[in-house]
Design a protein around this motif. Structure first.
Motif, PDB file in Angstrom:
ATOM      1  N   CYS A 366      12.993  -6.068   0.946  1.00 22.38           N
ATOM      2  CA  CYS A 366      13.487  -6.701   0.049  1.00 22.38           C
ATOM      3  C   CYS A 366      12.521  -6.445  -1.636  1.00 22.38           C
ATOM      4  O   CYS A 366      13.595  -6.536  -2.237  1.00 22.38           O
ATOM      5  CB  CYS A 366      13.678  -8.537   0.217  1.00 22.38           C
ATOM      6  N   LYS A 367      11.149  -6.275  -1.379  1.00 26.96           N
ATOM      7  CA  LYS A 367      10.645  -6.540  -2.495  1.00 26.96           C
ATOM      8  C   LYS A 367      10.645  -4.599  -2.971  1.00 26.96           C
ATOM      9  O   LYS A 367      10.762  -4.383  -3.996  1.00 26.96           O
ATOM     10  CB  LYS A 367       9.212  -6.535  -1.758  1.00 26.96           C
ATOM     11  N   LEU A 368      10.383  -3.953  -2.047  1.00 33.43           N
ATOM     12  CA  LEU A 368      10.861  -2.601  -2.681  1.00 33.43           C
ATOM     13  C   LEU A 368      11.492  -2.235  -3.241  1.00 33.43           C
ATOM     14  O   LEU A 368      12.158  -1.613  -4.042  1.00 33.43           O
ATOM     15  CB  LEU A 368      10.343  -1.416  -1.425  1.00 33.43           C
ATOM     16  N   ALA A 369      12.442  -2.218  -2.588  1.00 31.56           N
ATOM     17  CA  ALA A 369      14.003  -2.395  -2.995  1.00 31.56           C
ATOM     18  C   ALA A 369      14.545  -2.805  -4.552  1.00 31.56           C
ATOM     19  O   ALA A 369      15.390  -2.088  -4.822  1.00 31.56           O
ATOM     20  CB  ALA A 369      15.229  -3.162  -2.165  1.00 31.56           C
ATOM     21  N   LYS A 370      13.671  -3.651  -4.893  1.00 32.94           N
ATOM     22  CA  LYS A 370      14.144  -3.882  -6.176  1.00 32.94           C
ATOM     23  C   LYS A 370      14.063  -3.194  -7.350  1.00 32.94           C
ATOM     24  O   LYS A 370      14.331  -2.868  -8.601  1.00 32.94           O
ATOM     25  CB  LYS A 370      13.624  -5.415  -6.521  1.00 32.94           C
ATOM     26  N   ASP A 371      12.560  -1.770  -6.649  1.00 30.73           N
ATOM     27  CA  ASP A 371      11.497  -0.530  -7.357  1.00 30.73           C
ATOM     28  C   ASP A 371      12.634   1.041  -7.312  1.00 30.73           C
ATOM     29  O   ASP A 371      11.901   1.574  -7.727  1.00 30.73           O
ATOM     30  CB  ASP A 371      10.550  -0.483  -6.837  1.00 30.73           C
ATOM     31  N   MET A 372      14.127   0.502  -6.482  1.00 29.10           N
ATOM     32  CA  MET A 372      14.355   1.969  -6.685  1.00 29.10           C
ATOM     33  C   MET A 372      15.630   1.628  -6.697  1.00 29.10           C
ATOM     34  O   MET A 372      16.354   0.727  -6.955  1.00 29.10           O
ATOM     35  CB  MET A 372      14.715   1.965  -4.452  1.00 29.10           C
ATOM     36  N   SER A 373      16.726   3.223  -6.725  1.00 29.51           N
ATOM     37  CA  SER A 373      17.772   2.319  -6.640  1.00 29.51           C
ATOM     38  C   SER A 373      18.960   2.777  -5.880  1.00 29.51           C
ATOM     39  O   SER A 373      18.561   2.636  -5.230  1.00 29.51           O
ATOM     40  CB  SER A 373      18.094   3.999  -8.117  1.00 29.51           C
ATOM     41  N   ALA A 374      19.920   2.689  -6.925  1.00 27.71           N
ATOM     42  CA  ALA A 374      21.419   1.630  -5.925  1.00 27.71           C
ATOM     43  C   ALA A 374      22.177   3.300  -4.897  1.00 27.71           C
ATOM     44  O   ALA A 374      22.397   2.793  -3.654  1.00 27.71           O
ATOM     45  CB  ALA A 374      22.177   1.680  -5.754  1.00 27.71           C
ATOM     46  N   ASP A 375      21.490   4.580  -5.076  1.00 28.45           N
ATOM     47  CA  ASP A 375      21.637   5.709  -3.983  1.00 28.45           C
ATOM     48  C   ASP A 375      20.761   5.652  -3.239  1.00 28.45           C
ATOM     49  O   ASP A 375      20.763   6.438  -2.320  1.00 28.45           O
ATOM     50  CB  ASP A 375      22.153   6.047  -4.845  1.00 28.45           C
ATOM     51  N   GLN A 376      19.541   4.606  -3.051  1.00 26.51           N
ATOM     52  CA  GLN A 376      18.301   5.601  -1.423  1.00 26.51           C
ATOM     53  C   GLN A 376      18.843   3.867  -1.236  1.00 26.51           C
ATOM     54  O   GLN A 376      19.105   2.955  -0.842  1.00 26.51           O
ATOM     55  CB  GLN A 376      17.327   5.204  -2.757  1.00 26.51           C
TER      56      GLN A 376
END
Length: 399
Positions: A366-376
């Protein structure tokens, strides 16, 4: 230099400088016998067919890959997927290697299977497998964990195993390992010590990894079939490291896939109350093998802590140590508070109650997802379900 991950370990049981058999000569011959029996039986059609049949019709494999859409929308950024090992019979990934070990013990003519357990998932899975194949089972468990994981204790007793409470030392997983190993040494010719993770002397890190690698084989094929590509990141919690290495193994050669192991930071890395072995540990030996471990100046294992009983071990699997040094896998941490928040959040957004162990990986995802794009995408190994932890969490959070 390109690493051949399939060539690990070497014939002496080493992953780089980690692993091996740091054990008395008389025990080395026993371990070598287990290795020979394993290498012989694993290649036979009868063993492979029996194990595959049990995985399908008894465990319920393949476990599905689930797109946690509501959680992903809430967090923002990358899409989070869960490899649902919590749906296996007995509620966790542990049944994968326990069936293999119980079948091997039966094949070798052993009279009793011994093991340690922390959260109780390995104990339940092994008691289940031993009931299935018809062999005596004895589980050693720390008194603190017995009180904390009462539902699993009850299951083990129902399944007919002998449960041995361990009152020495920290009364948790490390001491349960010591206790079980001492019992094993009384008759290693007839007893089989079914180690519960990718730790211990060779061949256990290899053997448990091989049985657990079905997780990654399934996940890789499932993700490609549904998403048309591999995940950008795969992730799992790490204590001893069996669920993590089970997911990671199939992806190690995929250089574009980022691999992350999440250790328990407990009450904080600046306190003694954590079990972040790869993050804060140093090289040494424990329980018959070389690895990073949390130790004092004399090389004795430190008392460790995690809110998740299955992660509070002062050592870690030797292959994880090698993968850290190679920088193929990143090892990070999540603390107790982050774990509890992820436990509740996944429960209330997706209706999935995770094990506290698995919640560490969910927290970091959840922490990492915020720094990634929606297509990842991030694929998390949801290694177990939280039935065993529900009462503890409810009491702790005053629910």
């Amino acid at each position: 230099m390109k690493i051949d991950f399939n060539a690990m370990p070497d014939k002496e049981g080493y992953f780089g400088e980690y692993g091996g058999q740091i054990i008395p000569p008389e025990l080395k011959s026993i371990m070598d016998d287990i290795d020979r029996a394993y290498e012989e039986v694993r290649q036979t059609p009868a063993f492979k067919e029996e194990l595959a049949s049990l995985y399908a019709d008894y465990v319920g494999r393949p476990s599905p890959v689930f797109h946690a859409r509501r959680l992903s929308d809430q967090v923002g950024g990358a899409q989070i997927f869960l490899k649902r090992e919590d749906l296996n019979h007995t509620g966790a990934h542990k049944i994968n290697h326990c069936l293999g070990e119980a079948l091997l013990a039966k094949h070798m003519g052993k009279t009793k299977v011994l093991a340690e357990t922390g959260a109780g998932q390995h104990g339940v899975a092994l008691a289940t497998a031993c009931s299935l194949v018809g062999i005596e089972c004895e589980i050693h468990m720390g008194e603190i964990d017995i009180a904390k994981e009462h539902p699993n204790v009850t299951k083990m007793k129902i399944l007919g195993c002998k449960l041995v409470p361990v009152s020495r030392g920290t009364r948790t997983l490390k001491d349960a390992v010591d206790s079980a190993f001492e019992e094993y040494l009384k008759d290693p010719q007839n007893f089989f010590y079914a180690i519960g993770s990718v730790v211990g002397p060779h061949p256990f890190p290899k053997m448990v990894r091989d049985f657990q690698s079905i997780v990654g084989r399934e996940a890789r094929a499932q993700f490609q079939e549904k998403q048309g590509k591999l995940p950008d990141v795969i992730m799992a919690c790490v204590g001893g490291g069996s669920n993590a290495i089970g997911l990671f193994t199939e992806f190690l050669a995929d250089e574009d896939v980022r691999i992350i192991g999440v250790e328990p930071a407990g009450k904080g890395l600046d306190t003694p109350d954590h079990a972040a072995t790869l993050t804060k540990g140093s090289k040494g030996a424990i329980h018959g093998f070389k690895c990073y471990n949390l130790q004092d100046n004399e090389g004795n294992p430190l008392a460790v802590y995690s809110i998740a009983s299955g992660l509070d071990y002062p050592g870690v699997g030797p292959q994880h140590c090698y993968l850290k040094d190679l920088e193929r896998v990143e090892y990070v941490t999540a603390d107790d508070q982050e774990c509890l928040e992820a436990f509740i959040n996944l429960s209330r957004t997706e209706g999935i109650i995770p094990a506290l162990e698995s919640a560490h990986a969910v927290a970091y995802a959840c922490k990492l997802a915020k720094d990634m794009s929606a297509d990842q995408s991030i694929l998390v190994n949801l290694s177990g379900r939280g039935d065993k932890d529900a009462d503890f969490v409810a009491e702790k959070l005053k629910l």
